[in-house]
Each structure stands twice: as structure tokens, then as C-alpha cells.
Design a protein around this motif. Structure first.
Motif, PDB file in Angstrom:
ATOM      1  N   ASN A  84       0.809  -1.235   0.000  1.00 43.96           N
ATOM      2  CA  ASN A  84       0.000   0.000   0.000  1.00 43.96           C
ATOM      3  C   ASN A  84       0.833   1.271   0.000  1.00 43.96           C
ATOM      4  O   ASN A  84       0.285   2.374   0.050  1.00 43.96           O
ATOM      5  N   ARG A  86       2.613   2.800  -2.314  1.00 42.45           N
ATOM      6  CA  ARG A  86       2.398   3.686  -3.472  1.00 42.45           C
ATOM      7  C   ARG A  86       1.064   4.411  -3.339  1.00 42.45           C
ATOM      8  O   ARG A  86       0.968   5.620  -3.592  1.00 42.45           O
ATOM      9  N   ARG A  87       0.038   3.696  -2.922  1.00 41.12           N
ATOM     10  CA  ARG A  87      -1.292   4.299  -2.770  1.00 41.12           C
ATOM     11  C   ARG A  87      -1.301   5.353  -1.665  1.00 41.12           C
ATOM     12  O   ARG A  87      -1.858   6.447  -1.836  1.00 41.12           O
ATOM     13  N   VAL A  88      -0.659   5.052  -0.535  1.00 38.81           N
ATOM     14  CA  VAL A  88      -0.602   6.018   0.576  1.00 38.81           C
ATOM     15  C   VAL A  88       0.182   7.257   0.165  1.00 38.81           C
ATOM     16  O   VAL A  88      -0.207   8.389   0.470  1.00 38.81           O
ATOM     17  N   LEU A  90       0.593   8.554  -2.847  1.00 34.86           N
ATOM     18  CA  LEU A  90      -0.211   9.379  -3.759  1.00 34.86           C
ATOM     19  C   LEU A  90      -1.324  10.109  -3.010  1.00 34.86           C
ATOM     20  O   LEU A  90      -1.609  11.285  -3.290  1.00 34.86           O
ATOM     21  N   PHE A  91      -1.941   9.429  -2.042  1.00 28.53           N
ATOM     22  CA  PHE A  91      -3.001  10.080  -1.274  1.00 28.53           C
ATOM     23  C   PHE A  91      -2.448  11.252  -0.461  1.00 28.53           C
ATOM     24  O   PHE A  91      -3.043  12.344  -0.433  1.00 28.53           O
ATOM     25  N   ARG A 199       3.523   7.689  -9.771  1.00 28.74           N
ATOM     26  CA  ARG A 199       2.605   6.886 -10.587  1.00 28.74           C
ATOM     27  C   ARG A 199       3.351   6.049 -11.619  1.00 28.74           C
ATOM     28  O   ARG A 199       2.871   4.991 -12.028  1.00 28.74           O
TER      29      ARG A 199
END
Length: 407
Positions: A84, A86-88, A90-91, A199
Motif C-alpha cells: 500500500n 504507493r497508494r498512501v 499518492l493520497f 505513478r
């Protein structure tokens, strides 16, 4: 073509981590992001001082910007895994962009006062405390060759130090000429670029998923059971409190001891920055892992020696190399500790350990700033440098003695 190929080969041998495509993308975004972050934070300092003229409010601003690392970073880091990260990241970049957009809007409307700046500073500090461990986990889990962990961490440190040296210069030019809104806009553009780079990163196929039940307790348990972590994280906390807080004293030393605050503050910070950058370049190179293993135990003592020189010398010619050595030692200790822990630790505690590293070093520094500033008013600048050296030496000796006693 042959010349270009030879140059590329030399760079790869000197800085082997740059052979990783993911690292090159990450560092490209990190350069822009760190430059923008320092530009914004220094602009906030200048703006608060312009609006309030209060050193106490400036101290509060910096405490809000960096203090959350002490509490938020280890808690957030323990929940961040390779799956997670990469997702965290970006958020949190999106959250930072929203906060920066708010600063731009309020500045344009002419309603950005001290209270609103302090509120934004707290939000920025919390956001950064979550984002930093997420970024580092993303960086480490995107590497195809795990043996490059030390070099990658050091390259990241080198980028940070370049940003720390250049960002304030950008703010010092942009703020008086174009206004605070322009500085905030620079950071907004940098965040967009960083998001695009993140990304584009694809996690290595070798990255393994973490255990779902990993927690801060797992990270704490690992630190207590690992001899290296149990020794060097507490030492790093002492360094953050009693050595890295030297920055508070630099303008005072330049003014009271050398009677030219503007000139010598810049010179001394430049010397410390050059030392820090030199250390990061060394640790980023192919010699880095060997140098880290051989000399990490000496880094606190070289910092102590540098503090003592600053306490006793009246000569700028001696103070400048002392600041260089201080900057070199602090970066060497912090980067070597982080890189060694990340190279050795199990995957499921990596995020928590990144957070605990942030707590031990970055999280203690705001308290060090307050402590050193208070002590300097009572003891004077030179006696404060001496006290810092003595307390740091006692702390290191006690930590090493306690660990040996337990063994």
C-alpha cells in the motif's frame, strides 16, 4: 556514443543504485518535492516573522511543522507495507496539494494571518509525518536488487540535503520579489511532478507482501530484540536532541562571538551543509556500505568533538571545519543507522521501523530546538555548545554500557 557509454559506466560503478530505473524516477520527483517543501516552509517562517515579529511564534511554527514526526510517524509507518506504500504516498501528496492550494488562495485573498498559518502548519506536519515513511517504503520495495538498499537510502538523503541547501535560497529570492503565493505555487507544481513520478513507479516483482497483522508492537519488539537497532536508535535520539539542534545557536554564535550575524550565519550553515552533503555522497557511492559498517560507531564522537571545538574556539578558521565535521557526522550517523536497519529488517516491520527512525531523529529535533534555545539564554552560546557535547557523550556512554550490561 562510446564516451557517453563510458561515462554511464563510471557513474554506475560510483553510484550503483542509479542502475535502478525506479530509483531514478523516484529521485527525479524527490528533488522537485524537497526543493518545493523547503521553499514553502522557509516562506512560512519569513511570513510569520513579518506578521508577528515574535521568536516564540517562530519556534511554535517549526514545532508544528516537524513535531508530529515524534508521534504520528511510528504509528502511521507501522500500517504502511509494500502493498500500500504507493497508494498512501499518492493520497498524502494529494492532501499536501490541497493544503498548499489553500495557502495560495488565502494569500491571494489577503487573509492569511498567523493563526491560519499555524493551523496549516499543524496539518502539514501531520501530513508529512505520514508521507515520509510511505515514500521510503515505496523506494525500498521498488528496488529490484535488495543489496542496493544502503546506497538508495543514502541517495535519498543526498537529495534531501541538496534541497535543504537550495530551497531556502529560492524562498529568500521569491518571497521578497514575487510574494508568498509564488513560493506556495512552486511547491504545488513540485507536488504534481512528484505524483507523476510516483505513478510511473512499478513495484519490483521480488517484493513480497507483508503480514497483514503487522503493527507498531511488532516494530518495537524487533528493535528490542535486534542489537544494532537497540543501540543506535536511542543514540540517534540523543543526537537529534543534543547535536542536530545546533542550528538554533548558529545565528547567536555568528552575532555574539563574531559580530556579523548576516555573514557568518550563512558561512556556518554552508559549511555544515557541505559536510552533510559530503557524507551523503560517500554513503551513496560503492564505498558506502563498507564505510558505514566501519565508522558508524565513531560518528557520535566526531559530532561531540565538533561541538567542543565550537565551545572553545574564538577563530572562524576553526569554527568552519567544526561545522563541516558536525554536518558530516550527523548525516553519517542518521543515514547509516536508517540504511543498516532497513537492509536487515523483515519486510513486515519495515514501515514501522521507518516511522521509529523518524521519531528518533526528526521527531526529537523540535524539542532539541526548544531546549537549546532556552539553555542558551541562561548559559550563553559557547557554554551551551559545551553542555550539548557533555550531555551527548554521557548519553552515548550510558546507552552502550546498558546494552553491554544486558548482554
Amino acid at each position: 556514443m562510446n564516451t557517453a557509454t563510458r561515462s554511464s559506466g563510471i557513474v554506475s560503478r560510483l553510484f550503483p543504485a542509479l542502475t535502478e530505473p525506479a530509483l531514478r524516477r523516484y529521485l527525479g520527483g524527490q528533488v522537485a518535492s524537497v526543493l518545493g517543501s523547503w521553499t514553502q516552509n522557509v516562506t512560512l517562517n519569513l511570513l510569520v516573522y513579518h506578521l508577528s515579529g515574535s521568536a516564540a511564534i517562530l519556534a511554535l511554527l517549526n514545532f508544528l511543522l516537524y513535531g508530529p514526526q515524534l508521534v504520528v510517524a511510528p504509528i502511521a509507518g507501522s500500517r504502511i507495507r509494500s502493498g500500500n506504500a504507493r497508494r498512501v504516498t499518492l493520497f498524502m501528496l494529494t492532501v499536501s496539494l490541497v493544503l498548499t492550494g489553500s495557502l495560495i488562495t488565502l494569500s491571494a485573498l489577503g487573509v492569511l494571518g498567523v493563526k491560519l498559518i499555524l493551523a496549516h502548519a499543524l496539518a502539514i506536519g501531520v501530513s508529512s509525518a505520514v508521507e515520509v515513511p510511505a515514500r521510503q517504503v515505496l523506494l525500498l520495495t521498488s528496488l529490484r536488487d535488495a543489496s542496493l538498499t544502503s546506497n538508495a537510502v543514502a541517495m535519498n538523503t543526498m537529495v534531501y540535503n541538496v534541497g535543504r541547501m537550495v530551497g531556502p535560497t529560492i524562498a529568500g529570492f521569491v518571497y521578497p520579489t514575487l510574494g508568498p503565493g509564488a513560493s506556495f505555487a512552486i511547491y504545488a507544481l513540485a507536488l504534481c511532478f512528484m505524483a507523476a513520478c510516483v505513478r510511473s513507479i512499478r513495484l519490483s516483482g521480488a517484493a513480497r507482501p507483508s503480514r497483514a497483522d503487522s503493527s507498531l508492537r511488532d516494530a518495537v519488539g524487533y528493535v528490542l530484540s535486534d542489537a544494532f537497532s537497540a543501540r543506535y536508535l536511542p543514540i540517534l535520539a540523543c543526537i537529534g536532541l543534543f547535536a542536530a539542534s545546533y542550528q538554533t545557536l548558529v545565528p547567536l554564535l555568528a552575532d555574539k562571538a563574531f559580530h556579523d550575524a548576516a555573514r557568518f550565519t550563512g558561512v556556518f550553515f554552508a559549511c555544515a551543509g557541505a559536510g552533510s552533503l559530503s557524507s551523503a555522497v560517500l554513503l551513496s557511492s560503492a564505498l558506502g556500505p563498507r564505510a558505514s559498517a566501519r565508522f558508524i560507531a565513531w560518528a557520535p564522537w566526531s559530532a561531540i568533538a565538533a561541538l567542543m571545538v565550537l565551545a572553545i574556539t574564538d577563530a572562524a578558521a576553526a569554527s568552519m571545519p567544526a561545522f563541516f565535521m558536525l554536518g558530516f557526522s550527523l548525516t553519517f550517523a542518521a543515514t547509516s543507522t536508517n540504511a543498516t536497519i532497513q537492509r536487515q529488517c523483515p519486510e513486515h516491520v519495515r514501515g514501522g521501523l521507518v516511522g521509529m527512525y523518524g521519531m528518533a531523529y526528526n521527531g526529537t529535533m523540535p524539542f532539541g530546538y526548544l531546549l537549546v534555545g532556552t539553555v542558551s539564554e541562561a548559559l550563553g552560546v559557547r557554554h551551551t555548545f559545551a553542555a550539548m557535547a557533555v550531555v551527548l557523550a554521557v548519553g552515548v556512554v550510558c546507552i552502550v554500557a546498558w546494552q553491554r550490561f544486558k548482554e
